[in-house]
Design a protein around this motif. Structure first.
Motif, PDB file in Angstrom:
ATOM      1  N   SER A   1      48.958   7.364 -45.532  1.00  0.00           N
ATOM      2  CA  SER A   1      47.970   7.245 -44.454  1.00  0.00           C
ATOM      3  C   SER A   1      48.015   5.884 -43.774  1.00  0.00           C
ATOM      4  CB  SER A   1      46.562   7.521 -44.986  1.00  0.00           C
ATOM      5  OG  SER A   1      46.230   6.597 -46.005  1.00  0.00           O
TER       6      SER A   1
ATOM      7  N   LYS B   1      52.700   3.328 -40.283  1.00  0.00           N
ATOM      8  CA  LYS B   1      52.766   3.463 -38.830  1.00  0.00           C
ATOM      9  C   LYS B   1      54.228   3.385 -38.411  1.00  0.00           C
ATOM     10  CE  LYS B   1      50.063   2.224 -34.802  1.00  0.00           C
ATOM     11  NZ  LYS B   1      48.858   1.515 -34.349  1.00  0.00           N
TER      12      LYS B   1
ATOM     13  N   ASP C   1      47.718   7.354 -33.297  1.00  0.00           N
ATOM     14  CA  ASP C   1      47.386   6.317 -34.275  1.00  0.00           C
ATOM     15  C   ASP C   1      48.500   6.125 -35.302  1.00  0.00           C
ATOM     16  OD1 ASP C   1      44.879   6.075 -33.061  1.00  0.00           O
ATOM     17  OD2 ASP C   1      43.982   7.574 -34.395  1.00  0.00           O
ATOM     18  N   CYS C   2      49.471   7.038 -35.327  1.00  0.00           N
ATOM     19  CA  CYS C   2      50.522   7.013 -36.342  1.00  0.00           C
ATOM     20  C   CYS C   2      51.793   6.332 -35.863  1.00  0.00           C
ATOM     21  CB  CYS C   2      50.855   8.437 -36.787  1.00  0.00           C
ATOM     22  SG  CYS C   2      49.438   9.360 -37.417  1.00  0.00           S
TER      23      CYS C   2
ATOM     24  N   GLY D   1      44.448  13.977 -38.831  1.00  0.00           N
ATOM     25  CA  GLY D   1      44.716  15.162 -38.021  1.00  0.00           C
ATOM     26  C   GLY D   1      45.069  16.365 -38.861  1.00  0.00           C
TER      27      GLY D   1
ATOM     28  N   ASN E   1      49.844  11.527 -40.695  1.00  0.00           N
ATOM     29  CA  ASN E   1      48.635  11.827 -39.916  1.00  0.00           C
ATOM     30  C   ASN E   1      47.622  12.556 -40.803  1.00  0.00           C
ATOM     31  OD1 ASN E   1      46.767  12.204 -37.892  1.00  0.00           O
ATOM     32  ND2 ASN E   1      47.963  13.758 -36.805  1.00  0.00           N
TER      33      ASN E   1
ATOM     34  N   HIS F   1      45.129  12.732 -33.138  1.00  0.00           N
ATOM     35  CA  HIS F   1      45.267  11.408 -33.774  1.00  0.00           C
ATOM     36  C   HIS F   1      46.705  10.956 -33.970  1.00  0.00           C
ATOM     37  CE1 HIS F   1      41.031  12.081 -34.532  1.00  0.00           C
ATOM     38  NE2 HIS F   1      41.315  13.145 -35.276  1.00  0.00           N
ATOM     39  N   ILE F   2      47.711  11.674 -33.444  1.00  0.00           N
ATOM     40  CA  ILE F   2      49.073  11.220 -33.724  1.00  0.00           C
ATOM     41  C   ILE F   2      49.371   9.882 -33.044  1.00  0.00           C
ATOM     42  CG2 ILE F   2      49.913  13.563 -34.124  1.00  0.00           C
ATOM     43  CD1 ILE F   2      51.541  13.332 -31.556  1.00  0.00           C
TER      44      ILE F   2
END
Length: 289
Positions: free
Chosen positions: A225, A228, A254-255, A135, A132, A251-252
């Motif tokens: 980055s 996922k 998105d991970c 973040g 992340n 933003h976690i």
């Protein structure tokens, strides 16, 4: 379930200790502790886990009763993950569900990077998500805009020789400063166990090495980055934490391909402040057999 006394296990990577509990034929759940704790941190949570689970809780290198090893390269989180994998291989644990708190949450993520095909589900508690980058940069900006005083202990331990010189003889004060509960006191038996552990020669330096290795760890994580997580995951957050601040949750989503976040009214050591509530979230997430 109650966890066993620490057992000793030798692997090609060294000599480590671990605890287990629950159903010996149940679905394996590997629970990785953070700093300044040991596998004992899961004792009270374990009492509330549902039947059909087999808990396996390793002591990470330099903590609990595992070996104390000099040299910060041994405390890079990728190396600690290799230790854990070597223990699981020795125990014959192939597929498992995974939990990590604090530095143990980082080690858990490194385990998941190393052997994703063996991990069925993952729980992370009160620590950064290593991929992340967005973040985590927002956290750095937030900390830089304030005093950053909550992070003094990290800088203290990164200073060469200070922990080794100043902690011995002061273990009780050192441990209690960190593990006093924010909402509810941490069980006294757990505090006593961490004081005992920190009194073992070599522990102040080994514990400090978790922070001394951080600079090299961060270089590695900066390359992630684009990663996922495909493993179904749950993040349980003690929302009174003064170090792992709420911005770490930015933003976690998105991970991960699949992530759920649950909050607990507790500080950093949520599994010991609110063991029944934390176990309840795990029980709703884990598969038993």
């Amino acid at each position: 379930m109650y966890l066993s006394e620490a057992k000793t296990l030798s692997t090609p990577r060294g000599t480590f200790t671990w605890r287990e509990g629950g159903d010996s034929s149940g679905a394996p759940v590997v629970m990785i502790h953070g700093w300044p704790e040991s596998s004992y941190c899961w004792e009270h949570t374990g009492r509330h886990l549902k039947e059909g689970l087999r808990v396996i809780a390793p002591d990470l290198r330099g903590l609990g009763d595992s070996e104390r090893t000099e040299g910060q390269q041994h405390y890079m989180k990728q190396a600690l993950a290799e230790d854990v994998v070597s223990m699981l291989d020795e125990l014959g644990i192939r597929e498992f569900q995974l939990v990590g708190h604090d530095w143990g949450g980082i080690v858990a993520q490194e385990v998941a990077l190393a052997i994703p095909e063996r991990i069925q589900k993952m729980v992370i508690m009160n620590i950064a998500i290593i991929n992340n980058l967005k973040g985590n940069m927002e956290v750095i900006e937030k900390v830089r805009s304030g005093s950053g005083k909550a992070y003094w202990y990290q800088h203290f331990q990164q200073a060469p020789g200070l922990a080794e010189a100043m902690i011995p003889g002061n273990e009780d004060t050192w441990i209690r400063f960190f593990v006093n509960g924010v909402v509810k006191p941490i069980p006294e038996d757990a505090v006593a166990e961490y004081v005992r552990m920190y009194s073992i020669p070599g522990t102040p330096g080994a514990g400090a090495s978790y922070y001394r290795a951080f600079k090299e760890d961060a270089k590695r994580w900066a390359t992630l980055s684009g990663h996922k997580w495909k493993i179904p995951s749950l993040y349980i957050y003690g929302n009174k934490d003064k170090v792992i601040i709420p911005e770490y949750l930015n933003h976690i989503e998105d991970c991960f391909e699949e992530i759920r976040v649950e909050q607990v009214d507790a500080g950093h050591f949520l599994q010991e402040e609110k063991p029944e509530e934390v176990a309840g979230h795990m029980n709703g997430f884990f598969d038993a057999r």
